[in-house]
Design a protein around this motif. Structure first.
Motif, PDB file in Angstrom:
ATOM      1  N   ASP A 126       0.930  -1.669   0.345  1.00 43.84           N
ATOM      2  CA  ASP A 126       0.297   0.021   0.242  1.00 43.84           C
ATOM      3  C   ASP A 126       0.437   1.502   0.230  1.00 43.84           C
ATOM      4  OD1 ASP A 126      -2.581  -2.065  -0.258  1.00 43.84           O
ATOM      5  OD2 ASP A 126      -2.736  -1.755   1.815  1.00 43.84           O
ATOM      6  N   VAL A 127       1.709   1.108   0.604  1.00 41.53           N
ATOM      7  CA  VAL A 127       2.741   2.139   0.662  1.00 41.53           C
ATOM      8  C   VAL A 127       3.404   2.725  -0.507  1.00 41.53           C
ATOM      9  CG1 VAL A 127       4.471   3.209   1.756  1.00 41.53           C
ATOM     10  CG2 VAL A 127       3.226   1.793   3.234  1.00 41.53           C
ATOM     11  N   ALA A 128       4.058   1.384  -1.410  1.00 46.26           N
ATOM     12  CA  ALA A 128       4.705   1.264  -2.861  1.00 46.26           C
ATOM     13  C   ALA A 128       3.035   2.129  -3.827  1.00 46.26           C
ATOM     14  CB  ALA A 128       4.635   0.345  -3.220  1.00 46.26           C
ATOM     15  N   LEU A 129       1.855   1.545  -2.959  1.00 44.51           N
ATOM     16  CA  LEU A 129       0.742   2.211  -4.167  1.00 44.51           C
ATOM     17  C   LEU A 129       0.559   3.867  -3.593  1.00 44.51           C
ATOM     18  CD1 LEU A 129      -1.765  -0.505  -3.518  1.00 44.51           C
ATOM     19  CD2 LEU A 129      -0.917   0.301  -5.607  1.00 44.51           C
ATOM     20  N   LEU A 130       1.404   4.387  -2.555  1.00 47.82           N
ATOM     21  CA  LEU A 130       1.224   5.713  -2.888  1.00 47.82           C
ATOM     22  C   LEU A 130       2.408   6.563  -3.345  1.00 47.82           C
ATOM     23  CD1 LEU A 130       0.222   5.570   1.148  1.00 47.82           C
ATOM     24  CD2 LEU A 130      -1.129   6.854  -0.079  1.00 47.82           C
ATOM     25  N   VAL A 167       1.521  11.250  -4.095  1.00 47.35           N
ATOM     26  CA  VAL A 167       1.018  12.252  -3.340  1.00 47.35           C
ATOM     27  C   VAL A 167       2.590  12.842  -2.120  1.00 47.35           C
ATOM     28  CG1 VAL A 167      -1.900  11.447  -3.319  1.00 47.35           C
ATOM     29  CG2 VAL A 167       0.284  10.166  -1.736  1.00 47.35           C
ATOM     30  N   ASP A 168       1.903  13.689  -1.728  1.00 48.89           N
ATOM     31  CA  ASP A 168       2.111  14.404  -0.772  1.00 48.89           C
ATOM     32  C   ASP A 168       2.552  13.716   0.462  1.00 48.89           C
ATOM     33  OD1 ASP A 168       3.755  16.546  -2.222  1.00 48.89           O
ATOM     34  OD2 ASP A 168       1.634  17.131  -1.718  1.00 48.89           O
ATOM     35  N   ALA A 169       0.999  13.113   1.179  1.00 51.00           N
ATOM     36  CA  ALA A 169       0.644  13.029   2.473  1.00 51.00           C
ATOM     37  C   ALA A 169      -0.124  12.203   2.272  1.00 51.00           C
ATOM     38  CB  ALA A 169       0.306  13.989   3.017  1.00 51.00           C
ATOM     39  N   TYR A 170       0.010  10.815   3.434  1.00 60.64           N
ATOM     40  CA  TYR A 170      -1.048  10.457   3.825  1.00 60.64           C
ATOM     41  C   TYR A 170      -1.870  10.632   4.739  1.00 60.64           C
ATOM     42  CZ  TYR A 170      -2.884   4.937   5.189  1.00 60.64           C
ATOM     43  OH  TYR A 170      -3.557   4.548   4.777  1.00 60.64           O
ATOM     44  N   ARG A 171      -2.895   9.984   5.276  1.00 63.07           N
ATOM     45  CA  ARG A 171      -3.913  10.521   5.984  1.00 63.07           C
ATOM     46  C   ARG A 171      -4.808   9.217   7.006  1.00 63.07           C
ATOM     47  NH1 ARG A 171     -10.000  12.092   7.682  1.00 63.07           N
ATOM     48  NH2 ARG A 171      -9.552  11.756   9.844  1.00 63.07           N
ATOM     49  N   PHE A 172      -4.174   8.774   8.168  1.00 59.69           N
ATOM     50  CA  PHE A 172      -4.192   6.904   8.364  1.00 59.69           C
ATOM     51  C   PHE A 172      -4.806   7.286   9.947  1.00 59.69           C
ATOM     52  CE2 PHE A 172      -0.604   5.983  10.636  1.00 59.69           C
ATOM     53  CZ  PHE A 172       0.017   6.779  10.174  1.00 59.69           C
ATOM     54  N   SER A 173      -5.420   5.909  10.318  1.00 58.68           N
ATOM     55  CA  SER A 173      -5.529   6.076  11.314  1.00 58.68           C
ATOM     56  C   SER A 173      -5.005   4.935  12.771  1.00 58.68           C
ATOM     57  CB  SER A 173      -6.942   5.968  12.090  1.00 58.68           C
ATOM     58  OG  SER A 173      -7.578   5.736  12.232  1.00 58.68           O
ATOM     59  N   ASP A 188       4.676   1.903  13.639  1.00 61.77           N
ATOM     60  CA  ASP A 188       6.683   2.811  13.985  1.00 61.77           C
ATOM     61  C   ASP A 188       7.021   1.926  12.617  1.00 61.77           C
ATOM     62  OD1 ASP A 188       8.437   3.737  15.357  1.00 61.77           O
ATOM     63  OD2 ASP A 188       8.622   1.608  16.175  1.00 61.77           O
ATOM     64  N   ARG A 189       6.546   0.702  12.455  1.00 63.77           N
ATOM     65  CA  ARG A 189       7.068   0.216  11.065  1.00 63.77           C
ATOM     66  C   ARG A 189       6.359   0.978   9.574  1.00 63.77           C
ATOM     67  NH1 ARG A 189       5.995  -4.572  13.439  1.00 63.77           N
ATOM     68  NH2 ARG A 189       4.154  -4.574  12.322  1.00 63.77           N
ATOM     69  N   LEU A 190       4.791   1.530   9.908  1.00 65.62           N
ATOM     70  CA  LEU A 190       4.751   2.111   9.108  1.00 65.62           C
ATOM     71  C   LEU A 190       4.553   3.707   8.406  1.00 65.62           C
ATOM     72  CD1 LEU A 190       1.810   2.455   6.842  1.00 65.62           C
ATOM     73  CD2 LEU A 190       0.763   2.752   8.406  1.00 65.62           C
ATOM     74  N   VAL A 191       5.376   4.591   9.219  1.00 66.74           N
ATOM     75  CA  VAL A 191       5.981   5.247   9.569  1.00 66.74           C
ATOM     76  C   VAL A 191       7.115   5.734   8.709  1.00 66.74           C
ATOM     77  CG1 VAL A 191       6.376   7.242  10.959  1.00 66.74           C
ATOM     78  CG2 VAL A 191       4.422   6.743  11.116  1.00 66.74           C
ATOM     79  N   ASP A 192       7.823   4.232   8.839  1.00 65.00           N
ATOM     80  CA  ASP A 192       9.047   3.850   8.509  1.00 65.00           C
ATOM     81  C   ASP A 192       8.961   4.277   7.336  1.00 65.00           C
ATOM     82  OD1 ASP A 192      10.900   4.458  10.961  1.00 65.00           O
ATOM     83  OD2 ASP A 192      11.243   2.411  11.001  1.00 65.00           O
ATOM     84  N   ALA A 193       8.309   3.364   6.285  1.00 64.14           N
ATOM     85  CA  ALA A 193       8.217   2.789   5.108  1.00 64.14           C
ATOM     86  C   ALA A 193       7.151   4.269   4.860  1.00 64.14           C
ATOM     87  CB  ALA A 193       7.177   1.388   5.609  1.00 64.14           C
ATOM     88  N   LEU A 194       6.631   4.905   4.847  1.00 62.66           N
ATOM     89  CA  LEU A 194       6.421   6.433   4.318  1.00 62.66           C
ATOM     90  C   LEU A 194       6.967   7.298   4.090  1.00 62.66           C
ATOM     91  CD1 LEU A 194       2.511   6.276   6.376  1.00 62.66           C
ATOM     92  CD2 LEU A 194       2.923   6.241   4.137  1.00 62.66           C
ATOM     93  N   ALA A 223      10.167   6.516   1.178  1.00 68.64           N
ATOM     94  CA  ALA A 223       8.776   6.631   0.507  1.00 68.64           C
ATOM     95  C   ALA A 223       8.768   7.903   0.176  1.00 68.64           C
ATOM     96  CB  ALA A 223       7.565   6.149   0.229  1.00 68.64           C
ATOM     97  N   GLY A 224       8.865   8.609   0.827  1.00 70.12           N
ATOM     98  CA  GLY A 224       8.872  10.163   0.965  1.00 70.12           C
ATOM     99  C   GLY A 224       7.383  10.623   0.737  1.00 70.12           C
ATOM    100  N   VAL A 225       6.709   9.888   1.360  1.00 65.41           N
ATOM    101  CA  VAL A 225       4.982  10.545   1.992  1.00 65.41           C
ATOM    102  C   VAL A 225       5.220  10.975   3.146  1.00 65.41           C
ATOM    103  CG1 VAL A 225       2.686   9.262   1.820  1.00 65.41           C
ATOM    104  CG2 VAL A 225       4.450   8.754  -0.308  1.00 65.41           C
ATOM    105  N   ARG A 226       4.536  11.696   3.375  1.00 69.24           N
ATOM    106  CA  ARG A 226       4.329  12.538   5.036  1.00 69.24           C
ATOM    107  C   ARG A 226       3.187  11.576   5.670  1.00 69.24           C
ATOM    108  NH1 ARG A 226       3.828  18.656   5.269  1.00 69.24           N
ATOM    109  NH2 ARG A 226       3.471  18.371   7.579  1.00 69.24           N
ATOM    110  N   PRO A 227       3.387  11.791   6.986  1.00 72.61           N
ATOM    111  CA  PRO A 227       2.614  10.327   7.874  1.00 72.61           C
ATOM    112  C   PRO A 227       1.510  11.455   8.354  1.00 72.61           C
ATOM    113  CG  PRO A 227       4.900   9.967   8.934  1.00 72.61           C
ATOM    114  CD  PRO A 227       5.098  11.050   7.144  1.00 72.61           C
ATOM    115  N   VAL A 228       0.377  11.153   7.781  1.00 73.16           N
ATOM    116  CA  VAL A 228      -0.257  12.426   8.967  1.00 73.16           C
ATOM    117  C   VAL A 228      -1.701  11.470   9.855  1.00 73.16           C
ATOM    118  CG1 VAL A 228      -1.571  14.238   8.316  1.00 73.16           C
ATOM    119  CG2 VAL A 228      -0.448  13.713   6.945  1.00 73.16           C
TER     120      VAL A 228
END
Ligand code: BGC
Length: 443
Positions: free
Chosen positions: A71-75, A80-86, A102-108, A111-116
């Motif tokens: 999913d991060v590869a799809l982002l 996109v600049d940013a990904y809003r997840f909960s 932790d793993r998700l934020v690292d992957a984002l 990939a240069g996608v800002r975690p929100v």
């Protein structure tokens, strides 16, 4: 996958440098891996027969927990600049739960996608209850734990998602978890979520966060006619669904008369409002459609998949002459311009920069030209609000993936990416290609 031929012919206006393009999801709707977290109110609700229309559960959903890299590869590919997840509170409460984020934020970040992250998107841990004041304090403790762990890589935070919908659908009408049908006795659930928001802002600031907002759902309320009874009913609806959640957050006050209905003495409510009105760095707006409202009609009303009881002091009417999404929601892009300019007029300097934290629609199919038309219209409507002087800093599409659409189960597809819920295979739709082009050209 269609891309270039999916681009509507009219050129898109330019957005300012630094404008944030993103997509949104929420934990309960995509993660699955239910065995690796504690239960939430949604698990108990879903287990009751008849609550979810297709009888499905979110136990597996998109299995994002195990497929987040895909999913991060799809982002990343979407650009996109940013990904809003909960962040799922019941997962954080479970051993090892925070490691996932932790793993998700690292992957984002890689990939240069800002975690929100949004810290609450309706999946309250089982056993907690928004009717209890203490839940707000418990939320702030949980927020401190999450901020302590992710704050070194996360800059932009969202406290709550749509406390209005969670109050209305979950506590007043009983069509979402926790399934309570309290009508106006549900108001404490609203107040306690708002208090939780204010306490969370303080907890985030204490943890060093400097970019904090909320995601509130809003839409213009259109009176069914000029008849005073219709106008009055529409005003009341606007008070309940829009102003009850925006006023305290933006001005530190409830609209006239509403404060008296909240739990606690006037002094206690005033003290809570000090916390609730803690200044924000930005204000998130989830927009889908306006609502047309008239005087009560003395009968139950079926609306957008929800049954509204006869005793409500208003009735919701169809907006005629508009295309409808598969959910039956009218497509009204200019409602977004109206909403944002109206907010600017009402709140003036108290309105911080706005981010559209959700906007999207449910349609079937991979060649989803209806979705492209919807998004295209809304992005242009947003731009018109900006030309009219509203300070908007970002736009997030709901949603990256088809997912568990709450009481509708898997029947409503909001994704830019199709998910086959048998194989869990992801397939980008035409709208994914369209949005990728928009993001690229928008910059
Ligand atoms: C919610 C999402 C939901 C979307 C579409 C929003 O109100 O935040 O969770 O999927 O609307 O119904």
């Amino acid at each position: 996958m269609a891309t270039d031929d999916a681009m509507p012919a009219r050129p898109m206006p330019r957005f300012p440098d630094g404008f944030l393009w993103g997509v949104s999801t929420s934990a309960h709707q995509i993660e699955g891996a239910a065995g690796l977290r504690g239960p939430s109110v949604w698990d108990a609700f879903t287990a009751e027969p008849g609550r979810v229309k297709d009888g499905s559960t979110a136990d597996v959903a998109c299995d994002h927990y195990h497929r987040y890299r895909e999913d991060v590869a799809l982002l990343a590919d979407l650009g996109v600049d940013a990904y809003r997840f909960s962040v799922s509170w019941p997962r954080v409460d479970s051993p090892g739960g925070l490691d996932f984020y932790d793993r998700l934020v690292d992957a984002l970040c890689a990939a240069g996608v800002r975690p929100v992250p949004t810290l609450f998107h309706w999946d309250l841990p089982a056993g907690l209850d928004w009717l209890e004041r203490d839940t707000a304090a418990r939320f702030a403790e949980y927020v401190s734990v999450v901020a302590g762990r992710l704050g070194d890589r996360v800059g932009k935070w969202i406290t709550l998602n749509e406390p209005a919908e969670h109050t209305l659908l979950g506590h007043a009408l009983g069509v979402h978890a926790p399934g309570r049908k309290l009508l106006f006795d549900a108001l404490p659930a609203a107040h306690h979520q708002l208090l939780a928001h204010g306490l969370a802002v303080r907890a985030l600031r204490a943890a060093g966060a400097a970019d904090v907002g909320i995601a509130n759902s809003h839409g213009p309320t259109w009176p069914a006619s000029n008849d005073p009874a219709d106008r009055e009913a529409a005003e009341f609806y606007d008070l309940l669904l829009n102003r009850m959640f925006a006023d305290p957050v933006l001005t530190g006050r409830y609209p006239e008369g509403l404060g008296d209905l909240m739990p606690g003495s006037p002094g206690e409510v005033a003290a809570d409002l000090e916390i609730i009105g803690e200044p924000l760095d930005w204000y998130g707006v989830n927009y889908y459609a306006p609502t047309r409202v008239g005087a009560p009609q003395g009968a139950e009303i079926e609306f957008g998949g929800v049954t509204l009881p006869a005793e409500l002091p208003f009735s919701v009417r169809e907006i005629e002459g508009r295309p409808l999404t598969d959910f039956g929601w009218p497509v009204v892009p200019e409602g977004l311009t109206e909403l944002l300019t109206g907010f600017r007029d009402r709140y003036g300097d108290r309105l911080p920069p706005v981010v559209i934290t959700e906007n999207g629609c449910s349609y079937e199919g991979l060649d989803d030209r209806d979705r492209i038309a919807y998004l295209d219209g809304h992005v242009r409507a947003l731009h018109r609000a900006m030309e009219a002087g509203v300070d908007v800093r970002g736009y997030f599409v709901w949603s990256l993936l088809d997912n568990f659409e709450w009481a509708e189960g898997y029947a409503r597809r909001f994704g830019l990416v199709h998910v086959d819920f048998t194989t869990l295979e992801r397939t980008p739709k035409a709208s994914y290609g369209w949005f990728r082009d928009l993001v690229r050209h928008g910059r």
